[in-house]
Design a protein around this motif. Structure first.
Motif, mmCIF file in Angstrom:
data_model
loop_
_atom_site.group_PDB
_atom_site.id
_atom_site.type_symbol
_atom_site.label_atom_id
_atom_site.label_comp_id
_atom_site.label_asym_id
_atom_site.label_seq_id
_atom_site.Cartn_x
_atom_site.Cartn_y
_atom_site.Cartn_z
ATOM 1 N N ALA A 196 -33.357 -65.468 22.460
ATOM 2 C CA ALA A 196 -32.498 -64.834 23.462
ATOM 3 C C ALA A 196 -31.848 -65.876 24.366
ATOM 4 O O ALA A 196 -30.657 -65.779 24.689
ATOM 5 C CB ALA A 196 -33.316 -63.849 24.291
ATOM 6 N N ILE A 197 -32.599 -66.882 24.755
ATOM 7 C CA ILE A 197 -32.052 -67.923 25.630
ATOM 8 C C ILE A 197 -30.986 -68.724 24.890
ATOM 9 O O ILE A 197 -29.907 -68.988 25.425
ATOM 10 C CB ILE A 197 -33.182 -68.840 26.138
ATOM 11 N N MET A 198 -31.259 -69.105 23.653
ATOM 12 C CA MET A 198 -30.283 -69.871 22.883
ATOM 13 C C MET A 198 -29.016 -69.056 22.626
ATOM 14 O O MET A 198 -27.907 -69.594 22.663
ATOM 15 C CB MET A 198 -30.894 -70.340 21.558
ATOM 16 N N THR A 199 -29.163 -67.754 22.372
ATOM 17 C CA THR A 199 -28.000 -66.904 22.164
ATOM 18 C C THR A 199 -27.154 -66.833 23.425
ATOM 19 O O THR A 199 -25.917 -66.915 23.365
ATOM 20 C CB THR A 199 -28.433 -65.492 21.730
ATOM 21 N N ALA A 200 -27.797 -66.691 24.581
ATOM 22 C CA ALA A 200 -27.051 -66.642 25.841
ATOM 23 C C ALA A 200 -26.296 -67.944 26.092
ATOM 24 O O ALA A 200 -25.127 -67.935 26.487
ATOM 25 C CB ALA A 200 -28.010 -66.346 26.996
ATOM 26 N N ILE A 201 -26.933 -69.067 25.847
ATOM 27 C CA ILE A 201 -26.275 -70.363 26.034
ATOM 28 C C ILE A 201 -25.123 -70.516 25.047
ATOM 29 O O ILE A 201 -24.039 -70.984 25.401
ATOM 30 C CB ILE A 201 -27.294 -71.515 25.881
#
Length: 108
Positions: free
Chosen positions: A46-51
């Motif tokens: 989720a964090i990588m997708t947001a970035i």
């Protein structure tokens, strides 16, 4: 460098270090339910997708976000490298090389 700045840097480093170590020390003696472990396995995705999505858009106050075409173009070979190799290193290197090529040819 003044003592105030030096102490501030040391305390910020200590807080950063503690915030990374304390959760592991606390959870070491606890049994974590399987549902929580399953949920936490998606956090990095989720964090990588947001970035990733944030880097594909350009924001201007009062307007809708616009696409950042050089980043989109560079992400295509990086995504393909990730699908083919399943290696984060390959994704990063491919993305850097793709952006370098785009800048070299003047598309970025």
């Amino acid at each position: 460098m003044s003592t105030y700045i030096f102490v501030t840097i040391l305390l910020c480093g200590l807080v950063t270090w503690l915030s990374r170590i304390v959760p592991f020390a606390i959870i070491k003696n606890l049994s974590v339910p399987q549902w929580l472990i399953s949920f936490l396995s998606f956090v990095s995705i989720a964090i990588m997708t947001a970035i990733f999505v944030e880097s594909l858009l350009t924001y201007h106050a009062g307007h809708w976000p616009e696409f950042n075409l050089p980043n989109i173009y560079a992400s295509i070979p990086a995504i393909l490298a990730g699908v083919l190799t399943k290696s984060l290193l390959a994704v990063v290197i491919t993305g850097i090389v793709a952006m370098a090529v785009l800048r070299l040819v003047g598309w970025a």
